[in-house]
Design an enzyme around this catalytic site. Structure first.
Site, short mmCIF file in Angstrom:
data_model
loop_
_atom_site.label_atom_id
_atom_site.label_comp_id
_atom_site.label_asym_id
_atom_site.label_seq_id
_atom_site.Cartn_x
_atom_site.Cartn_y
_atom_site.Cartn_z
N ASP A 199 -5.13 10.17 9.25
CA ASP A 199 -3.86 9.67 9.76
C ASP A 199 -3.47 10.27 11.10
O ASP A 199 -3.68 11.45 11.36
CB ASP A 199 -2.75 9.94 8.73
CG ASP A 199 -2.83 8.99 7.56
OD1 ASP A 199 -2.83 7.77 7.81
OD2 ASP A 199 -2.93 9.46 6.41
N GLU A 235 0.88 -1.16 0.00
CA GLU A 235 0.00 0.00 0.00
C GLU A 235 0.92 1.22 0.00
O GLU A 235 1.76 1.36 0.89
CB GLU A 235 -0.81 -0.05 1.29
CG GLU A 235 -2.20 0.46 1.18
CD GLU A 235 -2.84 0.42 2.55
OE1 GLU A 235 -2.94 1.50 3.14
OE2 GLU A 235 -3.18 -0.66 3.03
#
Lengths: 386, 277
Positions: free
Chosen positions: B70, B59
């Site tokens: 995040d 990824e």
């Protein structure tokens, strides 16, 4: 129960992590019900009146009018409790959070006015309160940090990026992703994923509703121009909404021109134009580079120091119903001083942008300016800049 | 049995990676790396180290100025990658380098997908050899155009589901899932967490009931122990991100450090105990 639109034309939407989607759905349903519930309305209206000081006055600025050779009226949102229009929204959202059973409140703040308003209503309603504020803003708006702490809020300085409103908003959204089940995020402007732009619009429209009735009573006519500053754009959308159907009334949003819109050091995405983009959950006018990285904004006014804006403003611009222009830091500071001396009113630096726009017009008959907040918080910044 | 990277579509290559892992009676190891962190060249070496040490899928994160999904470690890596001059074009070159060995799934925030126009973005992605796309701030409500563009090119638009996703919504997302379903293990942003494993089984079972594609678990998984717990709880794939980004920021040989951590994770997922690791 009425439905809440997710888009204004092509703008708006819900560009958020999946974790938040159920919370947005829950908030949308809660707001659709609350805004039509007479019990909620009467509690909110009662507090706005007895606690907040509404309706706020409409003041004909006599010396300013004489100076410009036309009538200029100021909608005195600076006279709200806590010193700005932010209380209208914070009070409404905190009451809504309580209805939804959420006892923890988070908010972002730039100038600190929304943070103070949120900390205030959390004290009033006995809710836990956490405020995110960029560390550059905790410096330039130090009095508001002290006020928030005195009111019992926890203030988290945010160190990322330019340490201003954009990063504070991102930090608040991340907190919400972590704590979504217990927490309501009181967003402070007409930005964010649906239903926030509508929610904030609904809670701020009282400004324009009052002002329209007041000026009709005083002047027997509608204003020629309605002027308000635009960062995220909540006082402007609150002011504009009542006049949108009055086609003869010009609506002017004043953005932060910073060091000039040709310098890239500004906060004027609507004025500059360019490609629409996603920031903080909705598609709107934003400041970005070729690849879609968000560009840092700049303004002497912390409340306008933001690279995005509310989606409804982008729609009003494109439709031609409102127009958006920028005022530089220097002109805003001049207007700040001029209004102080002419009228004995120290405006917030944000509101000073709207005043500066009016000061710069040679023509016109009847201007209505939203004085969205008071400027005590800005003294250090302005005196330091001169 | 890995599908031919030239002939097969991205969707088929991802399916092939899961089939191969299933054939070895283990969960697929899916490793995240931030493109351009610490530099573009080094991130290619980090990706190669992941592949050499057992990653089944890579990824590849595109650094973004405002990564709302995040936590602090990946946010910081993105900021540093941007400061070091990383661009989308550069990150797609990283994808091109890694794609012949392993399916590469790009993780990219919505505004960067919209910036050149959805079709143009997906076309560039397809040309890089990547197999799929994850957009962490593009819920199904907003994903229509991106899904159509990916489908037209055989790329997998991988959706995320969260513990907060209600059942009906999970089913609707599962029906439109391509490649795999990215199941978020916790309510929160990316980042390492101490044992959350008791909740893995529930979210995995819910995800599996709502889709026919493989279910991968991510967010908060950092140790070999947690990876094994995720696999034992039924995950078809285990995604490790923040732990590897942290490894990439440590020491003077980031690729070796990432490779070492990936080897431990891979060993934990393997049925054959690997002595000495």
């Amino acid at each position: 129960m009425s439905t809440i639109e997710h888009r204004f034309g092509r703008y708006g939407g819900q560009y958020v992590p999946e974790t938040l989607m159920p919370a947005l759905t829950e908030l949308e349903a809660a707001w659709a019900a609350a805004r039509e519930d007479p019990v909620y309305r009467s509690e909110l209206d009662g507090l706005l009146r007895d606690y907040g000081g509404r309706p706020t006055p409409l003041y004909r600025a006599g010396r300013l009018s004489e100076r410009l050779g036309r009538s200029v009226y100021l909608k005195r949102e600076d006279l709200n409790h806590t010193g700005s229009h932010k209380l209208n929204n914070a009070l409404g959202q905190a009451l809504l959070a309580k209805r939804m059973g959420k006892r923890r409140i988070i908010a972002e703040t730039g100038a600190g006015q929304h943070g103070v308003a949120t900390a205030t209503v959390c004290a009033l309603l006995d809710l836990e309160c956490v405020i995110y504020m960029g560390s550059e803003d905790t410096r330039r708006q130090a009095p508001n940090v002290q006020r928030m702490k005195l009111l019992g809020a926890e203030v988290h300085p945010v160190e990322a990026g330019a340490r201003t409103l954009k990063e504070a908003t991102s930090a608040a959204i991340r907190d919400w992703v972590e704590n979504v089940q217990s927490t309501h995020y009181v967003i402070g402007s007409a930005v964010g994923p649906a239903p926030y732009p509508v929610l904030v619009h609904d809670l701020q429209r009282v400004i324009g509703v009052e002002a329209r009735a007041q000026i009709l009573e005083r002047e027997g006519r509608l204003p020629q121009r309605v002027i308000a500053c635009v960062g995220g754009g909540s006082n402007a959308i609150g002011m504009f909404t009542a006049f949108i159907e009055d086609r003869e009334v010009e609506l002017i949003g004043v953005e932060a021109g910073g060091e000039g819109i040709d310098t890239k050091r500004h906060g004027a995405p609507l004025t500059v134009g360019g490609r629409a983009g996603v920031l903080h959950g909705s598609l709107s006018a934003i400041m970005q580079d070729e690849e879609g990285q968000i560009v840092e904004a700049h303004s002497i006014s912390a409340g306008l120091d933001y690279p995005g804006t509310g989606p409804q403003h982008a729609f009003l611009r494109d439709s031609g119903r409102a127009r958006y222009e920028a005022v530089t830091d220097a002109d805003a500071v001049s207007a700040f001083k001029e209004l102080s001396r002419l009228e004995g009113i120290i405006p917030a630096l944000e509101s000073a942008h709207a005043v500066a726009w009016t000061l710069a017009q040679g023509d016109g008959e009847l201007d209505l300016v939203c004085l969205s907040g008071r400027g005590d918080k800005d003294l250090a910044e302005v005196l330091g800049a001169s | 049995m890995r599908a031919d990277p030239v002939e097969a579509t991205g969707v088929e290559r991802i399916a092939g990676a899961f089939e191969r892992a299933r054939g070895e009676r283990r969960a697929a190891l899916m490793t995240y790396l931030m493109g351009g962190f610490p530099t573009l060249e080094e991130s290619v070496r980090i990706g190669e180290a992941c592949i050499e040490n057992g990653a089944d899928v890579v990824e590849l994160g595109v650094p973004y100025s405002d990564p709302l999904a995040d936590g602090p470690v990946i946010h910081e890596a993105a900021t540093r990658a941007l400061q070091a001059g990383a661009t989308l074009i550069g990150v797609l070159e990283v994808a091109r380098s890694l794609a012949p060995s392993v399916p590469v799934v790009l993780m990219c925030y919505a505004n960067m997908v919209l910036a050149p126009g959805v079709d143009a973005f997906v076309e560039r992605l397809a040309k890089s050899g990547a197999a799929g796309l994850i957009v962490p701030d593009l819920p199904s409500e907003e994903a229509g155009q991106t899904l159509a563009a990916c489908d037209a090119r055989g790329l997998a638009l991988v959706p995320l589901v969260a513990p907060t996703t209600p059942p009906e919504r999970m089913t609707a997302i599962g029906e439109r899932a391509r490649g795999f379903m990215y199941t978020v293990s916790v309510v929160g942003t990316t980042g390492e967490r101490s044992s959350m494993s008791e909740r893995y089984a529930e979210v995995i079972a819910r995800a599996k009931a709502s889709t026919t594609v493989p279910v991968a678990l991510g967010f908060g998984i950092s140790t070999p122990e947690q990876a094994r717990q995720a696999a034992n709880a039924g995950a078809d794939g285990v995604i490790v991100g923040t732990r590897l980004v942290r490894a990439a920021s440590a020491g003077n040989d980031p690729a070796a450090e990432v490779g070492r951590v990936v080897a431990e994770l891979s060993s934990a997922l393997s049925h054959e105990p690997t002595p000495g690791v």
